[in-house]
Design a protein around this motif. Structure first.
Motif, short mmCIF file in Angstrom:
data_model
loop_
_atom_site.label_atom_id
_atom_site.label_comp_id
_atom_site.label_asym_id
_atom_site.label_seq_id
_atom_site.Cartn_x
_atom_site.Cartn_y
_atom_site.Cartn_z
N ASP A 1 32.78 33.05 48.63
CA ASP A 1 32.84 33.56 47.25
C ASP A 1 32.22 34.95 47.12
O ASP A 1 32.65 35.74 46.28
CB ASP A 1 32.18 32.58 46.28
CG ASP A 1 33.05 31.36 46.03
OD1 ASP A 1 34.16 31.26 46.61
OD2 ASP A 1 32.62 30.47 45.26
N GLU A 2 31.22 35.28 47.94
CA GLU A 2 30.64 36.62 47.91
C GLU A 2 31.63 37.66 48.45
O GLU A 2 31.70 38.77 47.93
CB GLU A 2 29.32 36.66 48.68
CG GLU A 2 28.23 35.77 48.07
CD GLU A 2 27.95 36.07 46.60
OE1 GLU A 2 27.83 37.26 46.24
OE2 GLU A 2 27.86 35.10 45.81
N ASP A 3 32.39 37.29 49.48
CA ASP A 3 33.43 38.18 49.99
C ASP A 3 34.49 38.42 48.92
O ASP A 3 34.98 39.54 48.75
CB ASP A 3 34.13 37.58 51.22
CG ASP A 3 33.19 37.31 52.37
OD1 ASP A 3 32.27 38.11 52.60
OD2 ASP A 3 33.40 36.29 53.07
N ILE A 4 34.82 37.36 48.19
CA ILE A 4 35.84 37.47 47.14
C ILE A 4 35.34 38.39 46.03
O ILE A 4 36.09 39.21 45.50
CB ILE A 4 36.23 36.06 46.63
CG1 ILE A 4 36.89 35.26 47.77
CG2 ILE A 4 37.17 36.17 45.42
CD1 ILE A 4 37.07 33.78 47.49
N TRP A 5 34.05 38.29 45.72
CA TRP A 5 33.44 39.24 44.75
C TRP A 5 33.62 40.66 45.27
O TRP A 5 34.01 41.56 44.53
CB TRP A 5 31.97 38.90 44.56
CG TRP A 5 31.21 39.86 43.67
CD1 TRP A 5 30.93 41.18 43.91
CD2 TRP A 5 30.65 39.57 42.39
NE1 TRP A 5 30.22 41.73 42.88
CE2 TRP A 5 30.03 40.76 41.93
CE3 TRP A 5 30.60 38.42 41.61
CZ2 TRP A 5 29.37 40.82 40.71
CZ3 TRP A 5 29.94 38.49 40.39
CH2 TRP A 5 29.33 39.68 39.94
N ASP A 6 33.31 40.88 46.56
CA ASP A 6 33.44 42.22 47.14
C ASP A 6 34.88 42.74 47.02
O ASP A 6 35.09 43.90 46.64
CB ASP A 6 33.03 42.22 48.62
CG ASP A 6 31.53 42.10 48.81
OD1 ASP A 6 30.77 42.37 47.86
OD2 ASP A 6 31.13 41.74 49.94
N ILE A 7 35.85 41.89 47.33
CA ILE A 7 37.25 42.31 47.23
C ILE A 7 37.56 42.74 45.79
O ILE A 7 38.14 43.80 45.55
CB ILE A 7 38.21 41.17 47.67
CG1 ILE A 7 38.01 40.85 49.16
CG2 ILE A 7 39.67 41.54 47.38
CD1 ILE A 7 38.65 39.53 49.60
N GLY A 8 37.13 41.91 44.84
CA GLY A 8 37.40 42.23 43.43
C GLY A 8 36.65 43.46 42.95
O GLY A 8 37.20 44.29 42.22
N ALA A 9 35.40 43.59 43.37
CA ALA A 9 34.59 44.73 42.91
C ALA A 9 35.10 46.05 43.48
O ALA A 9 35.15 47.06 42.77
CB ALA A 9 33.12 44.50 43.28
N ILE A 10 35.48 46.06 44.75
CA ILE A 10 36.06 47.27 45.34
C ILE A 10 37.34 47.64 44.60
O ILE A 10 37.56 48.80 44.25
CB ILE A 10 36.31 47.08 46.85
CG1 ILE A 10 34.97 46.96 47.59
CG2 ILE A 10 37.14 48.23 47.42
CD1 ILE A 10 35.10 46.42 49.02
N THR A 11 38.17 46.64 44.35
CA THR A 11 39.41 46.88 43.61
C THR A 11 39.12 47.45 42.23
O THR A 11 39.76 48.43 41.79
CB THR A 11 40.20 45.56 43.47
OG1 THR A 11 40.52 45.07 44.78
CG2 THR A 11 41.47 45.75 42.67
N ALA A 12 38.16 46.87 41.53
CA ALA A 12 37.85 47.31 40.17
C ALA A 12 37.28 48.72 40.16
O ALA A 12 37.66 49.55 39.32
CB ALA A 12 36.87 46.33 39.52
N LEU A 13 36.35 49.01 41.07
CA LEU A 13 35.78 50.36 41.13
C LEU A 13 36.87 51.39 41.39
O LEU A 13 36.90 52.45 40.76
CB LEU A 13 34.71 50.46 42.20
CG LEU A 13 34.15 51.88 42.39
CD1 LEU A 13 33.40 52.34 41.15
CD2 LEU A 13 33.26 51.96 43.62
N PHE A 14 37.78 51.08 42.30
CA PHE A 14 38.82 52.05 42.60
C PHE A 14 39.91 52.07 41.56
O PHE A 14 40.64 53.07 41.45
CB PHE A 14 39.32 51.90 44.04
CG PHE A 14 38.37 52.58 44.99
CD1 PHE A 14 38.53 53.92 45.28
CD2 PHE A 14 37.26 51.93 45.48
CE1 PHE A 14 37.61 54.59 46.07
CE2 PHE A 14 36.34 52.58 46.28
CZ PHE A 14 36.51 53.91 46.58
#
Length: 197
Positions: A154-167
């Protein structure tokens, strides 16, 4: 032929920037051999530049997790392609090519990740990132389960989503500014680097 300006907004002179931002830009210049235009574009508003690059660093330079540097760049390139962001596709495509040592990979990922020379795990990651980018309201538990099946937690999934959102923010600001990619990015990772004598 002369180049158009790097941004439709005023680009500050490096010497006149606040000390911390100037130091960051000079550090990047020392490492890369040039100043990526994103630093100059965002420096138009120093407080926002600090906030943007702090979040950028928190996501992209963090230790731990199951995402490689190359996979983080894949997320940026795939979602930036979907958002029609020339600057981020070109700049992060260059970083992706260098990280993965695959000259063709960034073009594949930016255009159609399903046809790219990547693993099924990476295709699942990018499919989720594109859902975050384009249809986040419809993310459901099954999306998490599909990623867990590929070894993401779930932390990796947060990272995927957060990178997507920031970009998503970065893509929209780069388009707003008409931020021009540096010429240096276009060849990075496509041709062998010249050995320094």
């Amino acid at each position: 032929m002369s180049h158009p300006p790097i941004s439709r907004y005023p680009v500050p002179d490096i010497a006149g920037l606040p000390d911390d931002i100037r130091a960051r830009i000079l550090e990047v210049q020392q490492k890369a051999g040039f100043v990526p235009n994103v630093f100059l574009g965002f420096a138009h508003r120093p407080d926002e530049a600090r906030a943007f690059f702090a979040y950028h660093d928190a996501l992209l330079l963090k230790e731990g997790g199951h995402l490689t540097k190359g996979e983080r760049e894949m997320i940026i390139v795939a979602t930036s392609g979907a958002n029609n962001c020339l600057y981020c596709v070109v700049a992060h495509g260059a970083i992706l090519r260098v990280c993965e040592k695959q000259p063709q990979l960034a073009d594949q990922v930016a255009t159609n990740y399903l046809k790219a020379d990547i693993t099924p795990r990476q295709k699942a990651m990018l499919g989720f990132a594109l859902k975050v980018s384009n249809d986040a309201a419809n993310i459901v538990e099954a999306d998490f389960e599909a990623l867990r099946a590929h070894g993401f937690d779930d932390e990796d999934i947060w990272d995927i989503g957060a990178i997507t959102a920031l970009f998503g923010l970065s893509n929209r600001m780069a388009n707003l500014m008409s931020l021009r990619p540096n010429d240096e990015f276009y060849l990075m990772g496509r041709v062998p680097r010249e050995k320094k004598a």
